[in-house]
Design an enzyme around this catalytic site. Structure first.
Site, mmCIF file in Angstrom:
data_model
loop_
_atom_site.group_PDB
_atom_site.id
_atom_site.type_symbol
_atom_site.label_atom_id
_atom_site.label_comp_id
_atom_site.label_asym_id
_atom_site.label_seq_id
_atom_site.Cartn_x
_atom_site.Cartn_y
_atom_site.Cartn_z
ATOM 1 N N LYS A 80 3.796 -3.900 4.635
ATOM 2 C CA LYS A 80 4.247 -3.676 3.256
ATOM 3 C C LYS A 80 4.933 -4.916 2.678
ATOM 4 C CE LYS A 80 4.365 1.118 2.444
ATOM 5 N NZ LYS A 80 4.442 1.790 3.764
ATOM 6 N N ARG A 81 5.582 -5.654 3.561
ATOM 7 C CA ARG A 81 6.295 -6.852 3.119
ATOM 8 C C ARG A 81 5.390 -7.840 2.384
ATOM 9 N NH1 ARG A 81 7.804 -10.578 6.433
ATOM 10 N NH2 ARG A 81 6.763 -9.644 8.223
#
Ligand code: GLU
Length: 481
Positions: free
Chosen positions: A255-256
């Site tokens: 997700k980063r």
């Protein structure tokens, strides 16, 4: 007879499907199409705690958006169903019984606490945690007694303790695993649900999967699966493990690294064909060709062309590709994509006008929502002049004269069309003995507030006589006498 090519993806609906799912799906899909085989979608939903309906829907939506259609799977029944793993429970349990009967699996009554204690002890000894096989030797009578006492049990696979298991991987070549480093893994949990490795083997076999093409994070599972195939006396499918996708910082894509869910790419404004092209090129190459149509991918793809090294996800490159694809799409499709965004941003808009605006901005879009900012001055008078451009193009000896002259000439123009607008600018530059840009820049700034816009004459035509006049007047008034 040559066995039919049947491949599958088997995502677990435990979170939104990310780009890795799309990548595996695409390679399987292309492989199936190339070999006139079948592409199956199997939903591995046996992790009841983490599986959600929402994640399931996201998988279907994501694949649907990308046009990665499955031949068999949810909503498309086939002869090998059901395609939700939880609906295959009976099949898994029957096969587990078969291994139990043949003495290739056994019941284990060790409690999670006991196992945890052993794990800790192994960690203290700096050893890899392995099940010590203590329930292997339980007698029938002992098993009965434990069962009667209500103690929960699992089924473990009796692993051949010596020897090695070789994964003949199409991409990586032979990868050797020593059996002694594996342990008697659980195949059926105490709730009667199968574990991943077991369900995967039973399903791949019963669905007659010919090639298992999946991420190389599963490579360490493959020897266990091969041992299960051997125990059943089944022929294992061929394996190909795809390299991982990493973020730009070389950490595993998460997700980063921005949008990881497939459908989020749609919302960001990517076209599915751009995303497909991009992910295909992530792990696979064909010389230095960058742009591939779906058919070309099918024609040119081979598993041998897939690299071994992890692929790095590069958003700049994806954006570049997206811009390229946007420039190629049909105006009607672009209008369809842009219309809701423009209506949301600017309220009611005359459709004919909206169409014209979208068409002249077409070449400038990298992401679909760029239309909103790029076309702002078409829909609102409320914009500022770029201060740097003001210094350069309004505060000149000529600016006021140029704008006044344009205002006057354009006000008289009829019809107000590009071919009539163009000579006005050109003649004015000639009369003043200046370059065309000297006339265009202040006008562009007056009409759009910026120096970046679609071609000037298009902008003038689309804005229309009245708006152009108002904006020129406003700009002239803003300039010192
Ligand atoms: N359910 C597994 C996953 O989502 C499937 C792996 C496989 O393709 O065997 O990673």
């Amino acid at each position: 007879m040559v066995k039919k090519i049947r491949v599958r993806i088997a995502p677990s609906p435990t979170g939104s499907p990310h780009v890795g799912t799309a990548y595996t799906a695409l390679f399987n899909y292309i492989f199936a199409k190339k070999h006139k085989g079948e592409f199956i979608l199997r939903i591995e939903d046996t992790d009841r705690e983490r599986s959600t309906l929402e994640a399931n829907r996201a998988i279907l939506q994501g694949l649907d958006w990308l046009g990665i259609d499955w031949d068999e799977g949810p909503n498309i029944d086939g002869p090998y169903g059901p395609y939700y793993q939880t609906e295959r429970l009976k099949i898994h349990q029957d096969y587990a019984q078969q291994l139990l009967k043949e003495g290739k699996a056994y019941y284990c009554f060790c409690t999670p606490e006991e196992l945890e204690k052993k794990r800790k002890e192994a960690a203290e000894r700096k050893e890899a945690p392995r099940y010590d096989g203590r329930c292997r030797k339980l007698s029938e009578a002992e098993i009965k007694k434990l069962e009667q006492s209500g103690k929960p049990k699992v089924v473990r696979f009796l692993l051949p303790p010596i020897g090695k298991t070789i994964v003949h991987d199409i991409i990586r070549g032979d990868v050797v695993f020593q059996n002694e480093l594996l342990d008697d893994f659980v195949i059926l949990k105490s709730d009667g649900f199968p574990t991943y490795n077991f369900a995967c083997v039973v399903d791949d076999h019963t669905m007659e999967i010919s090639h298992v093409i999946r991420g190389d994070d599963h490579l360490s599972n493959t020897p266990r699966q091969i041992l299960l195939y051997q125990a059943f006396g089944w022929k294992a499918p061929k394996f190909a493990h795809l390299p991982m996708i990493l973020g730009k910082d070389k950490a595993r894509m998460s997700k980063r690294h921005g949008a990881t869910s497939v459908i989020a790419y749609k919302d960001i404004g990517y076209l599915p064909e751009a995303v497909l092209n991009y992910i295909a090129r992530l792990g696979w190459g064909y010389g230095d060709q960058e742009i591939f149509s779906r058919q070309e991918l099918i024609d040119k793809f081979s598993l041998k062309g897939v690299g071994k090294n992890p692929a790095v996800f590069d958003t700049d490159k994806l954006n570049w590709l997206n811009g390229k694809y946007i420039r190629e799409i049909l105006p009607e499709r672009l209008i369809d994509l842009c219309e809701p965004l423009l209506l949301e941003a600017y309220g009611k808009i005359d459709f004919k006008y909206l169409k014209k605006v979208v068409l002249i901005c077409h070449d400038r879009l990298v992401l679909i929502p760029d239309i909103v900012t790029l076309s702002k001055y078409f829909f609102t008078d409320d914009f500022e002049y770029d201060p740097e451009a003001v210094e350069k193009h309004f505060k000149t000896d000529y600016a006021k004269k140029i704008l006044a002259s344009l205002k006057e000439k354009l006000a008289k123009l009829d019809p107000f069309t590009k071919d009539k607008i163009e000579p006005i600018f050109k003649d004015l530059a000639k009369d003043l003995g200046v370059k065309l840009g000297v006339v265009i820049h202040p006008c562009r700034l007056a009409l759009t507030g910026t120096l970046q816009s679609p071609p000037m004459y298009d902008v003038v035509e689309v804005l229309g006589k009245q708006k152009v006049n108002q904006r020129l007047v406003k700009a002239i008034d803003s300039l010192p006498r």
